[in-house]
Write a protein that holds these residues in place. Structure first.
Motif, mmCIF file in Angstrom:
data_model
loop_
_atom_site.group_PDB
_atom_site.id
_atom_site.type_symbol
_atom_site.label_atom_id
_atom_site.label_comp_id
_atom_site.label_asym_id
_atom_site.label_seq_id
_atom_site.Cartn_x
_atom_site.Cartn_y
_atom_site.Cartn_z
ATOM 1 N N ASP A 84 -11.655 -18.888 -35.033
ATOM 2 C CA ASP A 84 -11.478 -20.204 -35.644
ATOM 3 C C ASP A 84 -10.086 -20.490 -36.190
ATOM 4 N N PHE A 85 -9.382 -19.469 -36.658
ATOM 5 C CA PHE A 85 -8.112 -19.685 -37.343
ATOM 6 C C PHE A 85 -7.007 -18.860 -36.705
ATOM 7 N N PHE A 86 -5.770 -19.188 -37.043
ATOM 8 C CA PHE A 86 -4.638 -18.446 -36.504
ATOM 9 C C PHE A 86 -4.798 -16.965 -36.802
ATOM 10 N N SER A 87 -5.324 -16.651 -37.983
ATOM 11 C CA SER A 87 -5.452 -15.256 -38.401
ATOM 12 C C SER A 87 -6.787 -14.628 -38.012
ATOM 13 N N GLY A 88 -7.645 -15.377 -37.337
ATOM 14 C CA GLY A 88 -8.940 -14.817 -36.932
ATOM 15 C C GLY A 88 -10.103 -15.586 -37.509
ATOM 16 N N ASP A 89 -10.995 -14.865 -38.193
ATOM 17 C CA ASP A 89 -12.214 -15.471 -38.725
ATOM 18 C C ASP A 89 -12.028 -16.216 -40.042
ATOM 19 N N LYS A 90 -10.962 -15.898 -40.768
ATOM 20 C CA LYS A 90 -10.739 -16.501 -42.084
ATOM 21 C C LYS A 90 -9.371 -17.164 -42.117
ATOM 22 N N ILE A 91 -9.240 -18.139 -43.009
ATOM 23 C CA ILE A 91 -7.950 -18.801 -43.204
ATOM 24 C C ILE A 91 -6.943 -17.785 -43.710
ATOM 25 N N GLY A 92 -5.786 -17.766 -43.085
ATOM 26 C CA GLY A 92 -4.711 -16.865 -43.478
ATOM 27 C C GLY A 92 -3.457 -17.640 -43.851
ATOM 28 N N TYR A 93 -2.367 -16.922 -44.063
ATOM 29 C CA TYR A 93 -1.113 -17.521 -44.494
ATOM 30 C C TYR A 93 -0.618 -18.593 -43.523
#
Length: 165
Positions: A84-93
């Motif tokens: 889902d996100f650039f960093s994977g499953d969770k929102i990252g920097y």
């Protein structure tokens, strides 16, 4: 990094996640690792739409933003690896850094009658933007496009006004 920012703390979900300097370094590492540095010009092009003088200059600025978002789509695909996100499953920097521009991107779309996040050209970014804005950490703080558009109109009027003595 300016001295006044060197000791600032960065908070995410009410927890300190490091200093601004640490955050910038981590984002830079992510950018370099994924080739995202090649799309570094897309935000300046976004502000270039506002500054464009004439229809042709505006058209060129809009094309630059569109081209940058196509490159960003490719980087998202490589970074997220189908998640889902650039960093994977969770929102990252990196999600936070890019998500900060979503409100202004939507304002620019509205004020210029153009669609940048397009299901055909940038399907991954469209889904990413939806999921990012719907996340519990973001949804209550993401500005409404109409309210942000009103602020943009006020700012544009100030920029165009002659300087006061």
């Amino acid at each position: 990094m300016p001295k006044r920012c060197a000791h600032s703390k960065v908070f995410y979900r009410r927890r300190t996640i490091g200093s601004n300097q640490t955050l910038v370094l981590k984002i830079d590492e992510s950018v370099l690792a994924t080739g995202l540095a090649s799309v570094g010009y897309w935000f300046p092009a976004l502000s270039g739409i506002r500054r464009a003088e004439g229809a042709e200059a505006r058209k060129v600025a809009i094309e630059q933003v569109s081209d940058g978002l196509v490159l960003l789509e490719d980087a998202y695909s490589k970074c997220s690896k189908g998640k889902d996100f650039f960093s994977g499953d969770k929102i990252g920097y990196l999600d936070i850094a890019l998500g900060c521009f979503l409100g202004w991107l939507r304002v620019t779309e509205k004020m210029n009658n153009v669609k940048f996040l397009d299901e055909h050209k940038t399907p991954g970014l469209c889904k990413w933007a939806e999921k990012f804005c719907a996340d519990g950490a973001v949804k209550d703080v993401m500005p409404e496009t109409d309210k942000l558009t009103e602020i943009a109109k006020i700012l544009m009027a100030k920029f165009k006004a002659p300087p006061s003595n």
